[in-house]
Motif scaffolding. Structure first.
Motif, PDB file in Angstrom:
ATOM      1  N   LYS A  20       0.861  -1.178   0.000  1.00  8.88           N
ATOM      2  CA  LYS A  20       0.000   0.000   0.000  1.00  8.88           C
ATOM      3  C   LYS A  20       0.901   1.232   0.000  1.00  8.88           C
ATOM      4  CE  LYS A  20      -4.034  -1.992   0.168  1.00  8.88           C
ATOM      5  NZ  LYS A  20      -4.952  -1.982   1.292  1.00  8.88           N
ATOM      6  N   GLN A  53      -0.932   3.977   3.671  1.00  8.11           N
ATOM      7  CA  GLN A  53      -1.266   3.507   5.016  1.00  8.11           C
ATOM      8  C   GLN A  53      -0.095   3.724   5.973  1.00  8.11           C
ATOM      9  OE1 GLN A  53      -4.362   0.001   3.511  1.00  8.11           O
ATOM     10  NE2 GLN A  53      -2.614  -0.573   4.754  1.00  8.11           N
ATOM     11  N   SER A  88      -6.597  -2.369  -2.471  1.00  6.94           N
ATOM     12  CA  SER A  88      -7.255  -3.580  -1.965  1.00  6.94           C
ATOM     13  C   SER A  88      -7.929  -4.408  -3.061  1.00  6.94           C
ATOM     14  CB  SER A  88      -8.276  -3.207  -0.893  1.00  6.94           C
ATOM     15  OG  SER A  88      -7.612  -2.610   0.203  1.00  6.94           O
ATOM     16  N   ARG A  93      -5.382  -6.534  -5.664  1.00  3.41           N
ATOM     17  CA  ARG A  93      -4.275  -7.395  -5.253  1.00  3.41           C
ATOM     18  C   ARG A  93      -4.266  -8.749  -5.956  1.00  3.41           C
ATOM     19  NH1 ARG A  93      -5.123  -5.714   1.040  1.00  3.41           N
ATOM     20  NH2 ARG A  93      -7.215  -6.330   0.417  1.00  3.41           N
ATOM     21  N   ALA A 136       0.508  -6.254   1.863  1.00  4.32           N
ATOM     22  CA  ALA A 136      -0.306  -5.042   1.883  1.00  4.32           C
ATOM     23  C   ALA A 136      -1.544  -5.195   2.757  1.00  4.32           C
ATOM     24  CB  ALA A 136      -0.708  -4.674   0.450  1.00  4.32           C
ATOM     25  N   SER A 137      -1.336  -5.357   4.059  1.00  3.99           N
ATOM     26  CA  SER A 137      -2.453  -5.541   5.014  1.00  3.99           C
ATOM     27  C   SER A 137      -3.488  -6.490   4.412  1.00  3.99           C
ATOM     28  CB  SER A 137      -3.090  -4.195   5.395  1.00  3.99           C
ATOM     29  OG  SER A 137      -3.605  -3.518   4.272  1.00  3.99           O
ATOM     30  N   TYR A 138      -2.973  -7.598   3.871  1.00  2.00           N
ATOM     31  CA  TYR A 138      -3.746  -8.495   3.002  1.00  2.00           C
ATOM     32  C   TYR A 138      -4.241  -9.696   3.819  1.00  2.00           C
ATOM     33  CZ  TYR A 138      -4.444 -10.605  -1.702  1.00  2.00           C
ATOM     34  OH  TYR A 138      -4.949 -11.139  -2.860  1.00  2.00           O
ATOM     35  N   SER A 139      -5.505  -9.645   4.221  1.00  4.09           N
ATOM     36  CA  SER A 139      -6.044 -10.714   5.064  1.00  4.09           C
ATOM     37  C   SER A 139      -6.207 -12.015   4.290  1.00  4.09           C
ATOM     38  CB  SER A 139      -7.407 -10.310   5.622  1.00  4.09           C
ATOM     39  OG  SER A 139      -7.280  -9.148   6.398  1.00  4.09           O
ATOM     40  N   SER A 172     -12.112  -4.739   0.205  1.00  2.02           N
ATOM     41  CA  SER A 172     -11.544  -5.062   1.518  1.00  2.02           C
ATOM     42  C   SER A 172     -12.481  -6.005   2.274  1.00  2.02           C
ATOM     43  CB  SER A 172     -11.307  -3.791   2.343  1.00  2.02           C
ATOM     44  OG  SER A 172     -12.537  -3.201   2.710  1.00  2.02           O
ATOM     45  N   TYR A 199      -8.192   5.038   1.187  1.00  5.43           N
ATOM     46  CA  TYR A 199      -8.689   5.516   2.477  1.00  5.43           C
ATOM     47  C   TYR A 199      -8.717   7.032   2.631  1.00  5.43           C
ATOM     48  CZ  TYR A 199      -8.723   0.706   3.997  1.00  5.43           C
ATOM     49  OH  TYR A 199      -9.002  -0.632   4.099  1.00  5.43           O
ATOM     50  N   THR A 248     -11.976  -0.215   8.968  1.00  7.05           N
ATOM     51  CA  THR A 248     -10.975  -1.130   8.432  1.00  7.05           C
ATOM     52  C   THR A 248     -10.200  -1.687   9.630  1.00  7.05           C
ATOM     53  OG1 THR A 248      -9.226  -1.510   6.817  1.00  7.05           O
ATOM     54  CG2 THR A 248      -9.174   0.614   7.933  1.00  7.05           C
ATOM     55  N   GLU A 279      -8.131 -10.432  11.526  1.00  3.60           N
ATOM     56  CA  GLU A 279      -7.551 -10.240  10.191  1.00  3.60           C
ATOM     57  C   GLU A 279      -6.110 -10.742  10.227  1.00  3.60           C
ATOM     58  OE1 GLU A 279      -9.430  -9.013   7.639  1.00  3.60           O
ATOM     59  OE2 GLU A 279     -11.127  -8.811   9.020  1.00  3.60           O
ATOM     60  N   TYR A 294      -2.855 -11.285   8.435  1.00  2.00           N
ATOM     61  CA  TYR A 294      -2.184 -10.805   7.222  1.00  2.00           C
ATOM     62  C   TYR A 294      -1.255 -11.882   6.664  1.00  2.00           C
ATOM     63  CZ  TYR A 294      -3.457  -5.968   8.550  1.00  2.00           C
ATOM     64  OH  TYR A 294      -4.126  -4.819   8.875  1.00  2.00           O
TER      65      TYR A 294
END
Ligand code: GLU
Length: 277
Positions: free
Chosen positions: A46, A49, A90, A93, A107-110, A158, A180, A197, A225, A227
């Protein structure tokens, strides 16, 4: 001056082509095996962020995801200078990975089942929770159901947007944006009442100088979440190497160092390092 610039460019092109020749063969580019060999590697992060992945005004990159990606790249044989950072919103990805535009995404990727149909995940390397960001003077939102009569902002693609629609507050007036920053502007000028988020991301925004004193986190832990690092489906060799790198990052203390450096300034209280599968 012009001439000078032109010859500098020509010299740079020559160096580049020589480098390319010298490194040709095996894994000299980011479509190779990921073992390095002097080429470049493109990694998705990202750009917006703070604390996780942020492109700074001077053009450099900072955040926990940037540090994790840099550590993993090093273990794969790439120096920090060989990393090409690619912005990975988001909703994009999975496609960036499937199309081979990036070697992997941090990238804060759950990790979730839906995404696992399209990509593989190494990790998890971090556990965050979905939360809400509201204006400091607003005491009308203290639980998820309160959102049902409110304007809520989240980001397209997301898990947070998905969770709100499916279970947390299906009647909320959900506005989805690509990133965001639009949500933050909306929250500030009251176009929306809350932004949802991961708490890890919200803490970074709340502590930014320009937002100080304006917003607060509800502290709700609405989901888990986990990551992961997203990579091409079926690339088990790369998956194993990334997992090995993540385990090493934790065991040699680099994970904790990166957590302290990146989340310390926002005061975010993180969970312990999750076990890597
Ligand atoms: N971690 C969540 C997700 O992967 C929300 C943060 C984001 O969109 O990057 O969807």
């Amino acid at each position: 001056m012009k001439l000078h610039k032109a010859s500098a460019a020509a010299a740079a092109a020559l160096v580049l082509s020589l480098t390319a020749t010298a490194c040709g063969g095996d894994s000299s580019d980011d479509s190779g095996s990921g073992d390095g060999g002097g080429g470049k590697i493109t990694i998705g992060i990202k750009f917006d962020q703070p604390g996780l992945g942020l492109k700074k005004p001077d053009g450099t990159y900072a955040g926990f995801d940037v540090d994790v990606a840099t550590y993993v790249a090093k273990e794969l044989g790439y120096d920090a200078k060989d990393i090409v950072w690619k912005e990975s919103p988001s909703a994009e990805r999975e496609n960036l990975i499937a199309n081979g535009d990036v070697k992997f995404v941090v990238a804060s990727y759950s990790i979730n089942d839906e995404r696992k149909k399209k990509v593989d995940f190494a990790g998890p390397y971090f556990l965050a929770h979905q939360d809400l960001l509201v204006r400091t003077d607003d005491s009308s939102i203290t639980k998820a159901e309160d959102l049902n009569s409110k304007k809520l902002c989240s980001v397209t693609g997301s898990t947070s947007a998905q969770n709100v629609k499916e279970e947390l507050a299906p009647k909320a007036d959900l506005q989805e944006f690509g990133g965001y920053s639009e949500c933050l502007t909306g929250l500030e000028n009251k176009a929306v009442d809350a932004l949802t988020t991961d708490d890890s991301i919200l803490a970074g925004y709340a502590s930014q100088q320009e937002h100080q004193g304006k917003f607060k986190l509800a502290g709700l832990k609405l989901s888990d979440e986990n990551y992961g690092i997203g990579l091409k489906k079926g690339d088990t060799e790369l998956l194993t190497k990334i997992n090995d790198a993540l385990k090493k990052m934790e065991s040699d203390g680099s994970w904790q160092k990166a957590v302290t450096a990146n989340f310390g300034p926002s005061g975010y209280k993180n969970e312990p390092a999750p076990a890597i599968s």
